[in-house]
Design a protein around this motif. Sequence first.
Motif, mmCIF file in Angstrom:
data_model
loop_
_atom_site.group_PDB
_atom_site.id
_atom_site.type_symbol
_atom_site.label_atom_id
_atom_site.label_comp_id
_atom_site.label_asym_id
_atom_site.label_seq_id
_atom_site.Cartn_x
_atom_site.Cartn_y
_atom_site.Cartn_z
ATOM 1 N N MET A 156 0.829 -1.180 0.000
ATOM 2 C CA MET A 156 0.000 0.000 0.000
ATOM 3 C C MET A 156 0.872 1.242 0.000
ATOM 4 O O MET A 156 1.905 1.275 0.655
ATOM 5 C CB MET A 156 -0.880 0.000 1.257
ATOM 6 N N LYS A 157 0.409 2.245 -0.741
ATOM 7 C CA LYS A 157 1.083 3.537 -0.768
ATOM 8 C C LYS A 157 0.073 4.611 -0.402
ATOM 9 O O LYS A 157 -1.104 4.506 -0.775
ATOM 10 C CB LYS A 157 1.600 3.863 -2.173
ATOM 11 N N LEU A 158 0.526 5.625 0.298
ATOM 12 C CA LEU A 158 -0.289 6.817 0.547
ATOM 13 C C LEU A 158 0.337 7.948 -0.249
ATOM 14 O O LEU A 158 1.521 8.252 -0.068
ATOM 15 C CB LEU A 158 -0.349 7.130 2.031
ATOM 16 N N ILE A 159 -0.444 8.522 -1.147
ATOM 17 C CA ILE A 159 0.042 9.533 -2.082
ATOM 18 C C ILE A 159 -0.674 10.847 -1.788
ATOM 19 O O ILE A 159 -1.903 10.901 -1.802
ATOM 20 C CB ILE A 159 -0.216 9.091 -3.538
ATOM 21 N N LYS A 160 0.114 11.900 -1.532
ATOM 22 C CA LYS A 160 -0.487 13.206 -1.223
ATOM 23 C C LYS A 160 -1.358 13.657 -2.390
ATOM 24 O O LYS A 160 -0.934 13.653 -3.536
ATOM 25 C CB LYS A 160 0.598 14.236 -0.943
ATOM 26 N N ALA A 161 -2.582 14.027 -2.073
ATOM 27 C CA ALA A 161 -3.534 14.455 -3.097
ATOM 28 C C ALA A 161 -3.310 15.913 -3.477
ATOM 29 O O ALA A 161 -2.864 16.725 -2.661
ATOM 30 C CB ALA A 161 -4.962 14.266 -2.599
ATOM 31 N N THR A 162 -3.649 16.220 -4.720
ATOM 32 C CA THR A 162 -3.586 17.583 -5.243
ATOM 33 C C THR A 162 -4.933 17.898 -5.909
ATOM 34 O O THR A 162 -5.823 17.042 -5.970
ATOM 35 C CB THR A 162 -2.450 17.733 -6.280
ATOM 36 N N GLU A 163 -5.041 19.090 -6.430
ATOM 37 C CA GLU A 163 -6.277 19.524 -7.108
ATOM 38 C C GLU A 163 -6.703 18.532 -8.191
ATOM 39 O O GLU A 163 -7.890 18.298 -8.390
ATOM 40 C CB GLU A 163 -6.086 20.912 -7.734
ATOM 41 N N LYS A 164 -5.737 17.949 -8.882
ATOM 42 C CA LYS A 164 -6.082 17.017 -9.968
ATOM 43 C C LYS A 164 -6.767 15.749 -9.456
ATOM 44 O O LYS A 164 -7.421 15.034 -10.213
ATOM 45 C CB LYS A 164 -4.845 16.668 -10.807
ATOM 46 N N ASP A 165 -6.638 15.485 -8.156
ATOM 47 C CA ASP A 165 -7.244 14.289 -7.563
ATOM 48 C C ASP A 165 -8.679 14.503 -7.092
ATOM 49 O O ASP A 165 -9.323 13.550 -6.642
ATOM 50 C CB ASP A 165 -6.395 13.805 -6.375
ATOM 51 N N LYS B 2 -7.689 16.515 13.694
ATOM 52 C CA LYS B 2 -9.010 15.924 13.449
ATOM 53 C C LYS B 2 -8.953 15.074 12.191
ATOM 54 O O LYS B 2 -8.556 15.538 11.129
ATOM 55 C CB LYS B 2 -10.093 16.983 13.296
ATOM 56 N N LEU B 3 -9.346 13.823 12.335
ATOM 57 C CA LEU B 3 -9.525 12.936 11.186
ATOM 58 C C LEU B 3 -10.919 13.232 10.657
ATOM 59 O O LEU B 3 -11.914 12.847 11.263
ATOM 60 C CB LEU B 3 -9.380 11.468 11.605
ATOM 61 N N PHE C 125 -9.232 7.006 0.542
ATOM 62 C CA PHE C 125 -8.489 8.215 0.866
ATOM 63 C C PHE C 125 -8.664 8.538 2.341
ATOM 64 O O PHE C 125 -9.559 8.025 3.021
ATOM 65 C CB PHE C 125 -8.945 9.392 0.002
ATOM 66 N N ILE C 126 -7.784 9.403 2.806
ATOM 67 C CA ILE C 126 -7.836 9.899 4.177
ATOM 68 C C ILE C 126 -7.682 11.415 4.113
ATOM 69 O O ILE C 126 -6.901 11.926 3.303
ATOM 70 C CB ILE C 126 -6.730 9.228 5.043
ATOM 71 N N SER D 118 -6.118 23.987 0.036
ATOM 72 C CA SER D 118 -5.379 25.254 0.134
ATOM 73 C C SER D 118 -5.035 25.608 1.584
ATOM 74 O O SER D 118 -4.330 26.571 1.837
ATOM 75 C CB SER D 118 -6.178 26.388 -0.518
ATOM 76 N N ASN D 119 -5.515 24.795 2.543
ATOM 77 C CA ASN D 119 -5.224 24.997 3.959
ATOM 78 C C ASN D 119 -3.959 24.186 4.289
ATOM 79 O O ASN D 119 -3.935 22.970 4.130
ATOM 80 C CB ASN D 119 -6.420 24.511 4.795
ATOM 81 N N ALA D 120 -2.924 24.869 4.772
ATOM 82 C CA ALA D 120 -1.636 24.212 5.030
ATOM 83 C C ALA D 120 -1.732 23.096 6.075
ATOM 84 O O ALA D 120 -0.897 22.197 6.094
ATOM 85 C CB ALA D 120 -0.602 25.241 5.463
ATOM 86 N N ASP D 121 -2.751 23.128 6.941
ATOM 87 C CA ASP D 121 -2.887 22.109 7.980
ATOM 88 C C ASP D 121 -3.797 20.949 7.572
ATOM 89 O O ASP D 121 -3.921 19.972 8.298
ATOM 90 C CB ASP D 121 -3.435 22.728 9.276
ATOM 91 N N TYR D 122 -4.469 21.067 6.431
ATOM 92 C CA TYR D 122 -5.432 20.047 5.984
ATOM 93 C C TYR D 122 -4.767 19.214 4.887
ATOM 94 O O TYR D 122 -4.238 19.767 3.928
ATOM 95 C CB TYR D 122 -6.692 20.715 5.437
ATOM 96 N N HIS D 123 -4.797 17.906 5.034
ATOM 97 C CA HIS D 123 -4.116 17.027 4.084
ATOM 98 C C HIS D 123 -5.036 15.897 3.630
ATOM 99 O O HIS D 123 -5.773 15.326 4.431
ATOM 100 C CB HIS D 123 -2.866 16.410 4.731
#
Length: 167
Positions: A1-10, A86-87, A73-74, A53-58
């Motif tokens: 399993m891989k966790l890949i940081k999401a971007t706008e394209k996702d 917060k999850l 996704f998470i 666009s929130n630096a703390d939200y991933h």
Amino acid sequence: MKLIKATEKDIPLIQDLAKRSWGNAYADILSGEQMDYMLSEMYSEAEISSHLSNADYHYYMIQDDNNGSYEGFIGYQHHYEEGTTKLHRIYLVPESKGKGFGKAALQFLNGKVAENRDKRIILNVNKYNAARNFYESQGYKVYGEGVFDIGNGFVMDDYLMEFLIHE
């Protein structure tokens, strides 16, 4: 399993995975009208874009590295409250449940929370959602409950859960 940081394209992929997972997770809990309303509000392009666009939200996409498919996704927010992450959302498509993806994603989150020096993870889970058992199996505990007005005549009737990060 891989966790890949999401971007706008996702965003379209997140929306698709949410719809697929919600149909299974909430079919016996929420009306079709409430599911449609919540998906349209919580997973609109504008809403997800504001999170990104929130630096703390991933957001991280959960990918099966055996076949390259996206299984879920998470989404979480550091410093939601003092010392607390917060999850907001963790969802897997139905065919991915029971394969360890959720557990691995929570372990990943624990590491990210510790890196950011938060000491606690909180989440809301619907009182009738079997996911509560999963969270409890991973060390989360119920610390409260609440009924939250989400508009359009709908409410969320949730348990509030927490996990304490030990160093």
